[in-house]
Design a protein around this motif. Structure first.
Motif, mmCIF file in Angstrom:
data_model
loop_
_atom_site.group_PDB
_atom_site.id
_atom_site.type_symbol
_atom_site.label_atom_id
_atom_site.label_comp_id
_atom_site.label_asym_id
_atom_site.label_seq_id
_atom_site.Cartn_x
_atom_site.Cartn_y
_atom_site.Cartn_z
ATOM 1 N N LYS A 361 48.952 8.599 24.501
ATOM 2 C CA LYS A 361 47.736 9.370 24.287
ATOM 3 C C LYS A 361 46.653 8.521 23.627
ATOM 4 C CE LYS A 361 47.983 13.764 23.154
ATOM 5 N NZ LYS A 361 48.357 15.029 22.483
ATOM 6 N N ALA A 362 47.087 7.514 22.862
ATOM 7 C CA ALA A 362 46.124 6.633 22.203
ATOM 8 C C ALA A 362 45.651 5.505 23.113
ATOM 9 C CB ALA A 362 46.745 6.055 20.933
ATOM 10 N N GLY A 363 46.111 5.497 24.355
ATOM 11 C CA GLY A 363 45.693 4.472 25.296
ATOM 12 C C GLY A 363 46.508 3.211 25.233
ATOM 13 N N GLY A 364 47.627 3.263 24.539
ATOM 14 C CA GLY A 364 48.544 2.130 24.542
ATOM 15 C C GLY A 364 48.106 0.939 23.710
ATOM 16 N N PRO A 365 47.724 1.120 22.428
ATOM 17 C CA PRO A 365 47.359 -0.049 21.618
ATOM 18 C C PRO A 365 48.508 -1.038 21.542
ATOM 19 C CG PRO A 365 47.701 1.899 20.231
ATOM 20 C CD PRO A 365 47.687 2.375 21.642
ATOM 21 N N GLY A 401 61.238 -4.440 36.250
ATOM 22 C CA GLY A 401 60.913 -4.426 34.826
ATOM 23 C C GLY A 401 59.558 -3.806 34.542
ATOM 24 N N LEU A 402 59.086 -2.929 35.438
ATOM 25 C CA LEU A 402 57.759 -2.342 35.264
ATOM 26 C C LEU A 402 57.648 -1.595 33.940
ATOM 27 C CD1 LEU A 402 56.576 -0.849 38.678
ATOM 28 C CD2 LEU A 402 55.951 -3.026 37.608
ATOM 29 N N GLN A 403 56.455 -1.697 33.358
ATOM 30 C CA GLN A 403 56.120 -0.982 32.135
ATOM 31 C C GLN A 403 55.392 0.327 32.473
ATOM 32 O OE1 GLN A 403 56.631 -2.029 28.841
ATOM 33 N NE2 GLN A 403 57.578 -3.991 29.343
ATOM 34 N N GLU A 404 55.443 1.258 31.543
ATOM 35 C CA GLU A 404 54.638 2.476 31.646
ATOM 36 C C GLU A 404 53.165 2.094 31.642
ATOM 37 O OE1 GLU A 404 54.761 6.867 31.576
ATOM 38 O OE2 GLU A 404 56.271 5.313 31.853
ATOM 39 N N VAL A 405 52.371 2.779 32.464
ATOM 40 C CA VAL A 405 50.927 2.552 32.488
ATOM 41 C C VAL A 405 50.271 3.636 31.641
ATOM 42 C CG1 VAL A 405 48.869 2.331 33.920
ATOM 43 C CG2 VAL A 405 51.086 1.520 34.782
ATOM 44 N N ALA A 406 49.700 3.224 30.523
ATOM 45 C CA ALA A 406 49.159 4.198 29.581
ATOM 46 C C ALA A 406 47.691 4.509 29.823
ATOM 47 C CB ALA A 406 49.346 3.695 28.154
ATOM 48 N N ASP A 407 46.920 3.503 30.221
ATOM 49 C CA ASP A 407 45.462 3.660 30.237
ATOM 50 C C ASP A 407 44.940 4.100 31.599
ATOM 51 O OD1 ASP A 407 46.224 1.281 31.313
ATOM 52 O OD2 ASP A 407 44.567 0.106 30.486
ATOM 53 N N ILE A 408 45.406 5.262 32.054
ATOM 54 C CA ILE A 408 44.889 5.853 33.296
ATOM 55 C C ILE A 408 43.719 6.769 32.928
ATOM 56 C CG2 ILE A 408 45.418 7.302 35.288
ATOM 57 C CD1 ILE A 408 48.348 6.477 34.971
ATOM 58 N N PRO A 409 42.540 6.566 33.489
ATOM 59 C CA PRO A 409 41.409 7.439 33.146
ATOM 60 C C PRO A 409 41.711 8.897 33.486
ATOM 61 C CG PRO A 409 40.683 5.508 34.388
ATOM 62 C CD PRO A 409 42.184 5.521 34.453
ATOM 63 N N ALA A 410 41.158 9.789 32.705
ATOM 64 C CA ALA A 410 41.412 11.214 32.901
ATOM 65 C C ALA A 410 41.025 11.672 34.297
ATOM 66 C CB ALA A 410 40.662 12.025 31.849
ATOM 67 N N ASP A 425 53.567 18.067 26.102
ATOM 68 C CA ASP A 425 52.657 17.623 25.045
ATOM 69 C C ASP A 425 51.341 17.047 25.557
ATOM 70 O OD1 ASP A 425 54.426 18.443 23.152
ATOM 71 O OD2 ASP A 425 55.222 16.463 22.708
ATOM 72 N N GLY A 426 51.012 17.309 26.794
ATOM 73 C CA GLY A 426 49.706 16.922 27.289
ATOM 74 C C GLY A 426 49.499 15.445 27.548
ATOM 75 N N PHE A 427 50.568 14.649 27.647
ATOM 76 C CA PHE A 427 50.333 13.240 27.971
ATOM 77 C C PHE A 427 50.641 12.927 29.422
ATOM 78 C CE2 PHE A 427 54.471 11.190 28.411
ATOM 79 C CZ PHE A 427 55.339 12.045 27.749
ATOM 80 N N GLY A 428 51.387 13.787 30.070
ATOM 81 C CA GLY A 428 51.586 13.637 31.502
ATOM 82 C C GLY A 428 52.585 12.567 31.885
ATOM 83 N N ARG A 429 52.901 12.537 33.186
ATOM 84 C CA ARG A 429 53.934 11.647 33.717
ATOM 85 C C ARG A 429 53.382 10.653 34.742
ATOM 86 N NH1 ARG A 429 57.134 16.818 35.603
ATOM 87 N NH2 ARG A 429 54.942 17.320 35.957
ATOM 88 N N ASP A 430 52.068 10.583 34.840
ATOM 89 C CA ASP A 430 51.478 9.667 35.815
ATOM 90 C C ASP A 430 51.810 8.211 35.519
ATOM 91 O OD1 ASP A 430 50.092 11.599 37.430
ATOM 92 O OD2 ASP A 430 48.621 11.817 35.822
ATOM 93 N N GLY A 431 52.021 7.870 34.261
ATOM 94 C CA GLY A 431 52.231 6.480 33.880
ATOM 95 C C GLY A 431 53.464 5.837 34.475
ATOM 96 N N CYS A 432 54.464 6.656 34.824
ATOM 97 C CA CYS A 432 55.665 6.113 35.462
ATOM 98 C C CYS A 432 55.626 6.285 36.969
ATOM 99 C CB CYS A 432 56.927 6.757 34.886
ATOM 100 S SG CYS A 432 57.097 8.526 35.211
#
Length: 557
Positions: A361-365, A401-410, A425-432
């Motif tokens: 949710k924080a954009g993956g710092p 070894g793909l990582q989760e993609v956190a910074d997907i624009p709304a 919790d409103g963060f969604g599953r698009d990142g995987c």
């Protein structure tokens, strides 16, 4: 040595192939795009059949590919016996089955029986027919409460947030346990039961080998009025009589499905997605009289911790022995944060499966995550998992070894969980679910000729298949070799723990003498004479490095 050992590998009984299979989950819209529209499709799967064969899997599990408005990633099905025209045709599906079968790969498809799309012909008929009609009896319609029925029948919440009831034009309300576009079926209705039997036969007749059953525990319901409140529901035991979940009578449905499965030679198989309260409750879904197997999701909520892994492994093997089934091992799927990312984040320490939510949710710092550690631990956990008895379910992209993609624009996100919240919790599953990178160059890293439907980060270039295939030390090379050698390990469905003298190092031996050792700690572990028989995994001067796993061949081989 390994070639000799492979010649001794198991011969799988066609009727029980699933017991120790390596199954690769394909999320078709994000696997490969053959027609260049930015969306993965069935011909895309066909185009990568050789890749799947080279990977060394036993089966593919295909997430929903049916006609759908994509209100929930395809789990809102408008037609259970067809292919979404954006993904291909039934003829394309037949070609896919043939291509995979020719390569010795079986096919499992997703079945979504708790709910349909609101665009399903039956639901459209129900809306048109009006209150009190036979058409509405296939779903769960109720009158509202309040002076004029303006309030929902109960205060129940939906999984994606908001009320579990939606009001229609004539004033009645229908139940939707998930999105509003996913009305729940009424499984007391004979039409519903008969139609799903037709669906099972339709796909089985086309060569499908098995079925993954979405939310298998939720089909049957007791909506006797007065309906309990949300608080009352949460206080009720899940003992087979809960009004909405894991009811004993759901197994009458699966016994009927089993009779259909057994009409075929070899019998079709099933695996339940059943989130239930106890191992004993889950075992009922995995019985020989039911679906045959049920997902074990315990490792999805475990930290990279030796004690947690050992307890989960021992408990699930005991459960499988008691039920007569085989267990399933899962580290990633289309609903959770990828484990290469998960293991680089702070420990869960008992928090729910939605680990990483704050990071995402924080954009993956970057200072929240150690990606190198996450990948190192992911590789170690995967080798441990693939060495266990039972079946292994792998999610597309984890072999890279793909990582989760956190910074997907709304404005590019698709998952209703992002927009509506609820239990996710409103963060969604698009990142995987971001499309796979096949080449380091190209408009969508070889996924297709157009921009992918979900944005791929620039970092995907280093994970591309063409890059990793050329690197003998890559994660893809590790998976290929592990899956090749796994055919030797998977004989009897047993293991024996061996003591290591360290709480952070696990070791077990399979009945044929193969040994698997995982170092969960930060200090090297001395392997002694066993170091000379390592056939897979890292070793440094006779020691097992921190956060790694090795496979050791039997002595005398």
């Amino acid at each position: 040595m390994t070639d000799v050992l492979l010649s001794e590998s198991r011969r799988t009984d066609p009727a029980t192939w699933w017991r120790q299979a390596a199954v690769y989950q394909i999320y078709p819209r994000s696997f490969a795009d053959a027609n260049g529209d930015g969306l993965g499709d069935i011909p895309g799967v066909v185009s990568r059949a050789d890749y799947l064969a080279e990977l060394g899997i036993d089966a593919v599990w295909l997430s929903p590919f049916y006609p759908s408005a994509l209100a929930d990633g395809g789990y809102d099905v408008a037609d259970y016996r067809n292919v979404d025209p954006r993904l291909g045709t039934l003829e394309d599906f037949d070609r896919m089955i043939a291509a995979l079968h020719e390569r010795g790969i079986r096919v499992i498809v997703d079945i979504v029986p708790n709910h349909s799309s609101n665009l399903h012909p039956w639901f459209q008929e129900a809306l048109a027919a009006g209150r009190g009609s036979a058409e509405r009896e296939r779903y769960i319609f109720r009158e509202g409460t309040g002076e004029n029925g303006e309030q929902p029948p109960s205060d129940w919440g939906a999984a994606f947030g908001g009320s579990a009831w939606e009001r229609v034009e004539d004033g009645q309300w229908y139940l939707h346990s998930f999105a509003t576009e996913q009305p729940d079926f009424n499984w007391d209705h004979p039409d519903v039961r008969a139609d799903f039997l037709r669906t099972l036969r339709f796909w089985s007749d086309r060569g499908v080998d098995g079925f993954r059953i979405d939310v298998a525990h939720m089909l049957t319901k007791d909506l006797t009025e007065p309906l309990p409140s949300r608080a009352e529901l949460e206080g009720l035991p899940h003992d087979g009589n809960h009004p909405l979940s894991d009811r004993d009578d759901v197994h009458e449905i699966y016994a009927e499905w089993r009779r259909v499965f057994n009409e075929y030679d070899p019998p079709r198989t099933g695996v339940a997605e059943a989130w239930v309260s106890t191992p004993e409750r889950r075992a009922r879904y995995a019985s020989a009289e039911g679906l045959g197997q049920a997902f074990n999701f315990d490792l999805l909520v475990a930290d990279f911790d030796a004690a947690q892994f050992r307890t989960i492994i021992a408990d699930n093997l005991a459960q499988s022995a008691a039920s007569g089934s085989s267990t399933t091992w899962v580290l990633s799927n289309h609903d959770v944060t990828r484990h290469a990312t998960r293991y680089g984040l702070p420990a869960l320490e008992g928090r729910p499966v939605k680990q990483g939510v704050e990071w995402i949710k924080a954009g993956g710092p970057e200072d929240w995550i150690d990606r190198e550690q996450g990948l190192r631990r992911a590789r170690a956990a995967t080798l441990l998992l693939l060495g266990l008895p039972g079946s292994a379910y792998l999610y597309q992209g984890e072999e890279l070894g793909l990582q989760e993609v956190a910074d997907i624009p709304a404005d590019r996100r698709q998952d209703p969980a992002f927009f509506r919240g609820g239990e996710f919790d409103g963060f969604g599953r698009d990142g995987c679910r971001v499309p796979l990178p096949w080449t380091a160059a190209g408009p969508s890293f070889g996924f297709g000729e157009a921009e992918a439907h979900l944005p791929q980060p620039a970092s995907f270039a280093k994970y591309a298949v063409d890059v990793e295939a050329a690197d003998p030390d890559s994660t893809l090379s590790l998976y290929r070799e592990a899956l090749r050698l796994r055919r030797v390990l998977q004989t009897d469905e047993q293991l024996e723990w061996t003591e290591t003298g360290r709480a952070d190092v696990l070791s077990f031996v399979r009945p044929n003498g193969w040994r698997v050792v995982t170092n969960f700690g930060t200090a090297p572990f001395d392997l002694g004479a066993d170091a000379s028989r390592i056939v897979l995994g890292p070793v440094d001067a006779g020691s097992l490095p921190a956060e790694s796993t090795v496979w050791i061949a039997p002595a005398g081989r």
